[in-house]
Design a protein around this motif. Structure first.
Motif, mmCIF file in Angstrom:
data_model
loop_
_atom_site.group_PDB
_atom_site.id
_atom_site.type_symbol
_atom_site.label_atom_id
_atom_site.label_comp_id
_atom_site.label_asym_id
_atom_site.label_seq_id
_atom_site.Cartn_x
_atom_site.Cartn_y
_atom_site.Cartn_z
ATOM 1 N N LEU A 207 38.394 44.455 46.725
ATOM 2 C CA LEU A 207 36.902 45.105 46.097
ATOM 3 C C LEU A 207 36.218 43.322 46.453
ATOM 4 N N ASP A 208 35.226 43.450 45.959
ATOM 5 C CA ASP A 208 34.877 42.181 46.543
ATOM 6 C C ASP A 208 34.303 41.330 45.314
ATOM 7 N N GLU A 209 35.068 41.979 43.613
ATOM 8 C CA GLU A 209 35.537 41.436 42.119
ATOM 9 C C GLU A 209 36.855 41.210 42.037
ATOM 10 N N LYS A 210 37.550 40.061 41.556
ATOM 11 C CA LYS A 210 38.607 39.566 41.438
ATOM 12 C C LYS A 210 38.722 40.349 39.991
ATOM 13 N N LYS A 211 39.649 41.195 40.329
ATOM 14 C CA LYS A 211 40.145 41.639 38.955
ATOM 15 C C LYS A 211 41.618 42.734 39.014
ATOM 16 N N TYR A 212 41.596 43.142 37.134
ATOM 17 C CA TYR A 212 42.733 43.595 37.401
ATOM 18 C C TYR A 212 43.319 44.995 37.714
ATOM 19 N N LEU A 213 43.735 45.175 39.631
ATOM 20 C CA LEU A 213 43.920 46.356 39.655
ATOM 21 C C LEU A 213 45.704 46.729 40.134
ATOM 22 N N TYR A 214 45.890 47.172 39.453
ATOM 23 C CA TYR A 214 47.483 47.802 40.269
ATOM 24 C C TYR A 214 47.994 47.992 41.349
ATOM 25 N N SER A 215 48.529 47.605 42.001
ATOM 26 C CA SER A 215 48.234 47.721 43.453
ATOM 27 C C SER A 215 49.725 47.639 44.030
ATOM 28 N N GLY A 216 50.360 48.738 44.916
ATOM 29 C CA GLY A 216 51.382 48.696 45.454
ATOM 30 C C GLY A 216 51.971 48.396 47.080
ATOM 31 N N LEU A 217 50.601 48.113 47.581
ATOM 32 C CA LEU A 217 50.152 48.223 48.847
ATOM 33 C C LEU A 217 51.312 46.835 49.670
ATOM 34 N N GLN A 337 49.517 36.128 33.978
ATOM 35 C CA GLN A 337 48.819 35.242 34.976
ATOM 36 C C GLN A 337 47.282 34.829 34.807
ATOM 37 N N TYR A 338 47.261 36.094 34.425
ATOM 38 C CA TYR A 338 45.490 35.754 34.558
ATOM 39 C C TYR A 338 44.424 36.699 33.109
ATOM 40 N N PRO A 339 45.439 35.728 31.967
ATOM 41 C CA PRO A 339 44.643 36.375 30.540
ATOM 42 C C PRO A 339 42.975 36.799 30.427
ATOM 43 N N GLU A 340 42.542 35.620 30.840
ATOM 44 C CA GLU A 340 41.122 35.639 30.702
ATOM 45 C C GLU A 340 40.448 36.383 31.795
ATOM 46 N N ASN A 341 41.281 37.512 32.526
ATOM 47 C CA ASN A 341 40.508 38.530 33.786
ATOM 48 C C ASN A 341 41.154 38.974 32.860
ATOM 49 N N ASN A 342 41.063 39.751 30.931
ATOM 50 C CA ASN A 342 42.027 40.564 30.572
ATOM 51 C C ASN A 342 43.083 41.766 31.642
ATOM 52 N N ASN A 343 43.997 40.518 32.205
ATOM 53 C CA ASN A 343 44.950 41.074 33.068
ATOM 54 C C ASN A 343 45.886 40.649 32.071
ATOM 55 N N ARG A 344 46.944 41.954 32.044
ATOM 56 C CA ARG A 344 48.015 41.677 31.151
ATOM 57 C C ARG A 344 49.300 41.474 31.764
ATOM 58 N N ARG A 345 49.201 41.507 33.119
ATOM 59 C CA ARG A 345 50.672 41.335 34.291
ATOM 60 C C ARG A 345 51.680 40.084 34.560
ATOM 61 N N GLY A 346 52.132 39.790 34.284
ATOM 62 C CA GLY A 346 53.335 38.460 35.456
ATOM 63 C C GLY A 346 53.456 38.457 36.301
ATOM 64 N N TYR A 353 50.508 45.012 26.535
ATOM 65 C CA TYR A 353 48.815 44.544 26.342
ATOM 66 C C TYR A 353 49.005 43.099 25.593
ATOM 67 N N LEU A 354 47.656 42.709 26.025
ATOM 68 C CA LEU A 354 47.478 41.354 25.159
ATOM 69 C C LEU A 354 46.924 41.379 23.859
ATOM 70 N N ASN A 355 46.114 42.143 23.184
ATOM 71 C CA ASN A 355 46.356 43.049 22.014
ATOM 72 C C ASN A 355 47.413 43.447 21.270
ATOM 73 N N ASN A 356 48.671 44.135 21.698
ATOM 74 C CA ASN A 356 49.781 44.925 21.460
ATOM 75 C C ASN A 356 49.927 45.078 19.931
ATOM 76 N N THR A 357 50.099 43.841 19.055
ATOM 77 C CA THR A 357 50.451 43.665 18.034
ATOM 78 C C THR A 357 49.308 44.006 17.458
ATOM 79 N N THR A 358 48.361 44.392 17.656
ATOM 80 C CA THR A 358 47.716 44.560 16.367
ATOM 81 C C THR A 358 47.307 45.986 16.721
#
Length: 435
Positions: A207-217, A337-346, A353-358
């Motif tokens: 992808l041209d844009e760096k954003k959260y996208l799960y990949s197992g490759l 690692q990247y909460p500013e990108n709405n990415n919850r992953r370690g 989820y980043l807002n999981n408790t709500t």
């Protein structure tokens, strides 16, 4: 009791005297939790799941404060109700392999200074050095699914003809010279097919844009990379460096080729490639085409051994007085690692989820009560493992939800895994309120 729901429980001491943080069995009441409430709630959720064909069998193990306070096997291996599920059954762990296989090895390589998370992956994987859209992608971005790589490539398409028959240049029915990687009974893959997979991944789009996208490759590449960096066969390295020191006896690849006493739960009735019930061989086709040894899938194991791995992580790299990974390394890998990108992953690990408790249970992932520090991973076959250091809770859920078909999705529709997890948090909360 309903015919479709036998269950087994076991209360035995398995901890090692004189060693800290080892798992041992206890009753829920010993850690201040209501046993009757827990058993009734979990039994009800599982019963409903089996009745609605979310899975024919399941197993739940929960440890609190290093004490296994719940361990039950439910249902039968298949819906014919012939073989009851047992506590020592082996399940195909699917994508849980990612955090039980390559991930501890990569953490160890970080510890040893052989791998730098903020260096480009191309530093270690030479084909990417001349690939314009991949040469600057860091290891951190890859492990956090922030690299923009394609989610999945169906390599089976390269093996099958249009009529569904296998291409004999890639697959043989018996082991031959250059065809020693076994995918199933009577299916042997060309030894160099892995090179074809690597080339396809190397040429895949980004992808041209760096954003959260799960990949197992890259998890298909990691075993080869780990072998290169350690100088030791990937499977052997995992066994010697982690499984044997942790006392893990069942987690491993290709159980069909091993003389294990455990029954192995079947996964899917495969009508596409293996044309049989997939059992004792990995369900994931990409891992199968690597001979069953991969980083994306391929590991089998019992709930007990899965709990040992997660307890090892909840202790931040320590188990039975052995420090196998540096505490800071495990903490780094298990944080967002990247909460500013709405990415919850370690790094490799899944996170809430980043807002999981709500959120309400129906919208949360996993249960809304888990702490922000918690982590784990799910698997396509219906597996789920989670560790919560703040609450000192390990949760293991194993099932074969893809039997007889991966089209069975009621495990998701009924939100079974999170609902069971929530039972134990509510039991903790009730105990805290009572005190």
């Amino acid at each position: 009791m309903k015919k479709f729901l036998p269950f087994l429980s076991l209360w035995v001491f398995v901890g090692v005297y004189g060693q800290e943080n080892t798992l041992s069995y206890a009753s829920p009441s010993e850690v201040g939790m209501d046993s009757i409430y827990i058993h009734a709630k979990v039994d009800s959720i599982i019963t409903n799941g089996i009745k609605n064909k979310a899975f024919p069998s399941a197993q739940v193990l929960v440890a609190k404060n290093s004490k296994i306070i719940f361990h039950k096997a439910y249902g039968y291996h298949t819906y014919d109700s012939i073989q009851p599920a047992a506590l020592n059954d082996l399940y195909d762990l699917a994508s849980v392999t990612k955090i039980f296989g390559p991930l501890p090895a990569l953490m160890k390589l970080v510890d040893e200074g052989k791998l730098d998370l903020d260096q480009p992956f191309s530093t270690y994987w030479k084909p990417w050095r001349t690939t314009k859209d991949k040469k600057d992608i860091t290891f951190r971005e890859i492990l956090a699914h922030q690299a923009g790589l394609e989610p999945y490539i169906v390599f089976l398409n390269a093996v099958l003809k249009k009529n569904g028959q296998v291409k004999k240049r890639f697959v043989k029915s018996t082991a031959k010279n250059r065809f020693t990687h076994q995918a199933y009974d009577g299916l042997f893959i060309k030894d160099r097919f892995n090179k074809k997979m690597y080339r396809t991944i190397n040429r895949s789009k980004v992808l041209d844009e760096k954003k959260y996208l799960y990949s197992g490759l890259t998890f298909l590449i990691f075993p080869e990379l780990i072998t290169q960096l350690t100088g030791e066969d990937y499977e052997t390295y995992l066994q010697n460096t982690f499984y044997t020191p942790l006392g893990i006896s069942t987690i491993g690849f290709r159980p069909k080729l091993k003389n294990l006493p455990n029954a192995i739960v079947p996964t899917e009735i495969d009508t596409l490639f293996r044309h049989d019930v997939t059992q004792a061989w990995v369900h994931d086709e990409n891992a199968a085409l690597l001979g069953g040894v991969s980083g994306n899938a391929g590991l089998f194991g019992t709930a007990m051994d899965a709990a040992l791995m997660m307890q090892f992580y909840i202790n931040f790299g320590t188990y039975a007085n052995q420090q196998l990974l540096a505490t800071n390394t495990v903490k780094e890998f298990t944080k967002v690692q990247y909460p500013e990108n709405n990415n919850r992953r370690g790094l490799g690990f899944d996170k809430p989820y980043l807002n999981n408790t709500t959120l309400a249970l129906v919208d949360a992932y996993p249960a809304p009560e888990v702490s922000a520090d918690s982590f784990g991973h799910s698997g396509f076959t219906g597996t789920f493992v989670w560790a919560d250091p703040e609450n000192q809770l390990v949760y293991i859920f194993l099932s074969n939800r893809v039997y007889p078909s991966r089209d069975h999705r009621n495990i998701y529709n009924l939100n079974i895994r999170a609902a069971i997890q929530q039972v134990f948090y509510k039991a903790i909360k009730a105990s805290d309120q009572a005190n």
